[in-house]
Design an enzyme around this catalytic site. Structure first.
Site, PDB file in Angstrom:
ATOM      1  N   GLU A 223      87.136  32.983  67.927  1.00  0.00           N
ATOM      2  CA  GLU A 223      86.845  33.091  69.368  1.00  0.00           C
ATOM      3  C   GLU A 223      86.139  31.821  69.816  1.00  0.00           C
ATOM      4  OE1 GLU A 223      84.031  36.202  70.333  1.00  0.00           O
ATOM      5  OE2 GLU A 223      82.899  35.851  68.520  1.00  0.00           O
TER       6      GLU A 223
ATOM      7  N   ARG B 219      54.380  39.085  62.746  1.00  0.00           N
ATOM      8  CA  ARG B 219      55.606  38.661  62.076  1.00  0.00           C
ATOM      9  C   ARG B 219      55.710  39.238  60.661  1.00  0.00           C
ATOM     10  NH1 ARG B 219      57.798  34.957  58.653  1.00  0.00           N
ATOM     11  NH2 ARG B 219      59.856  34.192  59.244  1.00  0.00           N
TER      12      ARG B 219
ATOM     13  N   LEU C  51      83.421  39.058  69.104  1.00  0.00           N
ATOM     14  CA  LEU C  51      82.757  40.001  70.003  1.00  0.00           C
ATOM     15  C   LEU C  51      83.832  40.794  70.757  1.00  0.00           C
ATOM     16  CD1 LEU C  51      79.853  40.678  71.219  1.00  0.00           C
ATOM     17  CD2 LEU C  51      80.705  39.472  73.223  1.00  0.00           C
TER      18      LEU C  51
ATOM     19  N   LYS D  10      76.377  41.928  69.774  1.00  0.00           N
ATOM     20  CA  LYS D  10      75.935  40.870  70.704  1.00  0.00           C
ATOM     21  C   LYS D  10      74.462  40.591  70.440  1.00  0.00           C
ATOM     22  CE  LYS D  10      77.194  39.579  75.435  1.00  0.00           C
ATOM     23  NZ  LYS D  10      77.691  38.258  75.107  1.00  0.00           N
TER      24      LYS D  10
ATOM     25  N   ARG E 285      77.898  48.745  75.707  1.00  0.00           N
ATOM     26  CA  ARG E 285      77.926  47.761  74.614  1.00  0.00           C
ATOM     27  C   ARG E 285      76.520  47.441  74.118  1.00  0.00           C
ATOM     28  NH1 ARG E 285      81.198  42.215  75.264  1.00  0.00           N
ATOM     29  NH2 ARG E 285      79.525  41.820  76.747  1.00  0.00           N
TER      30      ARG E 285
ATOM     31  N   HIS F 256      59.244  40.440  57.834  1.00  0.00           N
ATOM     32  CA  HIS F 256      60.667  40.777  57.779  1.00  0.00           C
ATOM     33  C   HIS F 256      60.885  42.286  57.826  1.00  0.00           C
ATOM     34  CE1 HIS F 256      60.965  36.580  56.806  1.00  0.00           C
ATOM     35  NE2 HIS F 256      62.278  36.654  56.823  1.00  0.00           N
TER      36      HIS F 256
HETATM   37  N1  PDD Z   1      79.133  35.616  76.262  1.00  0.00           N
HETATM   38  N2  PDD Z   1      82.591  36.018  72.565  1.00  0.00           N
HETATM   39  C1  PDD Z   1      81.342  35.528  72.559  1.00  0.00           C
HETATM   40  C2  PDD Z   1      80.827  34.907  71.305  1.00  0.00           C
HETATM   41  C3  PDD Z   1      80.554  35.595  73.726  1.00  0.00           C
HETATM   42  O1  PDD Z   1      79.288  35.110  73.707  1.00  0.00           O
HETATM   43  C4  PDD Z   1      81.100  36.154  74.902  1.00  0.00           C
HETATM   44  C5  PDD Z   1      80.327  36.264  76.182  1.00  0.00           C
HETATM   45  C6  PDD Z   1      82.419  36.655  74.855  1.00  0.00           C
HETATM   46  C7  PDD Z   1      83.064  37.319  76.044  1.00  0.00           C
HETATM   47  O2  PDD Z   1      82.506  38.585  76.258  1.00  0.00           O
HETATM   48  P1  PDD Z   1      82.516  39.288  77.700  1.00  0.00           P
HETATM   49  O3  PDD Z   1      83.919  39.232  78.195  1.00  0.00           O
HETATM   50  O4  PDD Z   1      82.096  40.694  77.443  1.00  0.00           O
HETATM   51  O5  PDD Z   1      81.573  38.531  78.552  1.00  0.00           O
HETATM   52  C8  PDD Z   1      83.125  36.573  73.666  1.00  0.00           C
HETATM   53  C9  PDD Z   1      78.249  35.793  77.379  1.00  0.00           C
HETATM   54  C10 PDD Z   1      78.879  35.621  78.696  1.00  0.00           C
HETATM   55  C11 PDD Z   1      76.984  34.977  77.153  1.00  0.00           C
HETATM   56  O6  PDD Z   1      76.564  34.878  76.033  1.00  0.00           O
HETATM   57  O7  PDD Z   1      76.407  34.477  78.128  1.00  0.00           O
END
Ligand code: PDD
Length: 282
Positions: A177, A100, A201, A145, A52, A102
């Protein structure tokens, strides 16, 4: 060691690590990250988390020069140095170091690689939790992420200020979510969770739960659900690497779920067993 930090080849205790101010993570949040939990020195689903972060990096035009195998060995080298049965493994890749600006087209040097390992506990999946609902104000990069987490941080803070543990985000009527978790419901024995698109995510825990449902013969629907459907569901729960599978008992102060503990417990217990097996604890 009690914890360890890694930054572009340097290691130290987390509290002693310093990074260059010109790392683009500092000005722009120009990077991506991932998180896994570690038991018995085995990081859960590590290949999926590494896949990922490479995918997230490529979606924001960062090419990680090292191989996935190199990345895994580097992370395992850190994990093996930290004492404790229950640890968090955090890793991040930022675009690199430059004054810095953009425009990053003239950036020389490769991406920066960050990581740390320290003791941490999973959120207890045998308790129940409180949620609040909030309008989802994030941009349309939720499937990546990225370390740009300001709306999530503010939403999560708002949840805690309201005496809850998680903020459940929605765009209009549609539940997307949580601030740091995926949200799913059970209704009439069917597991329903939002589809994979740019609004959520692709949670690794969510993917594991879907596989568990398939194994247990619980029908799965990857379709959007509304706030009302959530409030009227038989169970409402959040999943994340640090929480696995945890149910809500109130949302916005209103009791929710509690009508299909049998199916919920079957999923949660199967996941707990999977974790123990994967980490050599059974
Ligand atoms: N976060 N959605 C969001 C917005 C998240 O930040 C996370 C996890 C999840 C769940 O994803 P996973 O099952 O792959 O951990 C869904 C992590 C734990 C964090 O930011 O610390």
């Amino acid at each position: 060691m009690k914890n360890i930090a890694y930054y572009n080849g340097k290691t130290s205790l987390i509290e002693e690590m310093t990074v260059p101010m010109n790392d683009r993570a500092c000005y722009f949040g120009d990077g991506v990250y991932d998180v896994s939990y570690v038991f018995n020195h085995v990081p859960m689903a590590i290949e999926e988390h590494i896949d990922r972060i490479y995918r997230s990096a490529s979606l924001i035009d960062i090419k990680i020069p090292q191989t996935k195998e190199w990345f895994k060995q580097m992370l395992m080298g850190l994990v093996n140095q930290v004492e404790g049965d229950s640890l968090i493994l955090y890793f991040q890749v930022s675009r690199g170091i430059a004054p810095r600006g953009h425009d990053y087209s003239a950036l020389s040097g490769g991406p920066s690689i960050w990581a740390y390992v320290k003791p941490a506990q999973l959120i207890d999946a045998y308790q129940s939790y409180r949620g609040i609902t909030l309008e989802d104000k994030r941009f349309f990069f939720c499937h990546i992420k990225t370390i740009n987490l300001l709306p999530s941080v503010l939403a999560n803070h708002q949840a805690h200020a309201a005496g809850a543990e998680e903020a459940i985000l929605h765009r209009g009527d549609r539940v997307t979510e949580g601030s740091h978790s995926n949200i799913s419901i059970l209704k009439n024995g069917v597991f329903q969770t939002a589809p994979l698109d740019e609004l959520i995510l692709p949670g690794i825990t969510r993917a594991h739960v879907i596989r568990i449902c398939n194994r247990l013969g619980i029908p799965v629907k990857e379709e959007p659900f509304t706030l009302r459907e959530m409030m009227e569901a038989d169970e409402v729960f959040f999943t994340a690497s640090g929480a696995l599978c945890c149910r809500f008992d109130t949302i916005d102060g209103i009791p929710v779920g509690g009508k299909d503990m049998k199916t919920f417990s079957a999923i949660r217990d199967a996941y707990e067993a999977e974790r123990k097996k994967e980490c050599g604890l059974l």
